[in-house]
Motif scaffolding. Structure first.
Motif, PDB file in Angstrom:
ATOM      1  N   ILE A 177       0.851  -1.185   0.000  1.00 44.73           N
ATOM      2  CA  ILE A 177       0.000   0.000   0.000  1.00 44.73           C
ATOM      3  C   ILE A 177       0.886   1.234   0.000  1.00 44.73           C
ATOM      4  CG2 ILE A 177      -0.212   0.012   2.525  1.00 44.73           C
ATOM      5  CD1 ILE A 177      -3.103   1.074   2.092  1.00 44.73           C
ATOM      6  N   THR A 178       0.521   2.220  -0.797  1.00 44.56           N
ATOM      7  CA  THR A 178       1.243   3.480  -0.819  1.00 44.56           C
ATOM      8  C   THR A 178       0.628   4.441   0.181  1.00 44.56           C
ATOM      9  OG1 THR A 178      -0.116   4.557  -2.513  1.00 44.56           O
ATOM     10  CG2 THR A 178       1.681   3.130  -3.275  1.00 44.56           C
ATOM     11  N   SER A 196      -3.057   3.484  -2.633  1.00 46.65           N
ATOM     12  CA  SER A 196      -3.078   2.496  -3.703  1.00 46.65           C
ATOM     13  C   SER A 196      -2.591   1.155  -3.181  1.00 46.65           C
ATOM     14  CB  SER A 196      -2.206   2.945  -4.866  1.00 46.65           C
ATOM     15  OG  SER A 196      -2.691   4.148  -5.435  1.00 46.65           O
ATOM     16  N   THR A 197      -3.283   0.090  -3.540  1.00 46.82           N
ATOM     17  CA  THR A 197      -2.958  -1.239  -3.035  1.00 46.82           C
ATOM     18  C   THR A 197      -2.641  -2.205  -4.157  1.00 46.82           C
ATOM     19  OG1 THR A 197      -5.298  -1.869  -2.984  1.00 46.82           O
ATOM     20  CG2 THR A 197      -4.359  -0.935  -0.977  1.00 46.82           C
ATOM     21  N   ASN A 198      -1.891  -3.235  -3.802  1.00 47.39           N
ATOM     22  CA  ASN A 198      -1.535  -4.296  -4.723  1.00 47.39           C
ATOM     23  C   ASN A 198      -1.521  -5.601  -3.945  1.00 47.39           C
ATOM     24  OD1 ASN A 198      -0.550  -5.429  -7.229  1.00 47.39           O
ATOM     25  ND2 ASN A 198       1.462  -5.574  -6.238  1.00 47.39           N
TER      26      ASN A 198
END
Length: 121
Positions: free
Chosen positions: A51-52, A56-58
């Motif tokens: 997560i930034t 934003s997630t991945n």
């Protein structure tokens, strides 16, 4: 100095849930991103989720729909909510963070020492 400390690991039955936490502390000016990795016995360490600071997630394909990463920028903390756990999720889970330290000019990657997650069937 910077330290990352994970907590929340333990033993849980298949289908259960755990919530991991990771707190970054020290001479931190900014954290660009934080994430979770895991390493199971006999396997390589793999990415779980990131997560930034902007949210934003991945996620790894293996955990999509089951795990949720979130963060609290004010507390320099990242969480990993793990639901519908499977025995194959058993691993040591490591927190990492891309951190800009105070009075320095570039980001560096830091790692926690890991927390054990064991899922029984």
């Amino acid at each position: 100095q910077v330290q990352l400390v994970e907590s929340g690991g333990g033993l849980v039955q298949a289908g259960g849930s755990l919530r991991l936490s990771c707190v970054a502390s020290g001479t931190i000016l900014n954290i660009n991103a934080m994430g979770w990795y895991r390493q199971a016995p006999g396997k390589q360490r793999e990415l779980v989720a990131t997560i930034t600071s902007g949210g934003s997630t991945n996620y790894a394909d293996s955990v999509k729909g089951r795990f949720t990463i979130s963060g609290d920028n004010a507390k320099n903390t990242v969480y990993l909510q793990m639901d519908s756990l499977k025995p194959e999720d058993t691993a040591v889970y490591y927190c990492n963070a891309d951190i800009l330290r105070r009075y320095l000019s570039s980001y560096s990657l830091y790692w926690g020492q890991g927390t054990q997650v064991t899922v029984s069937s």
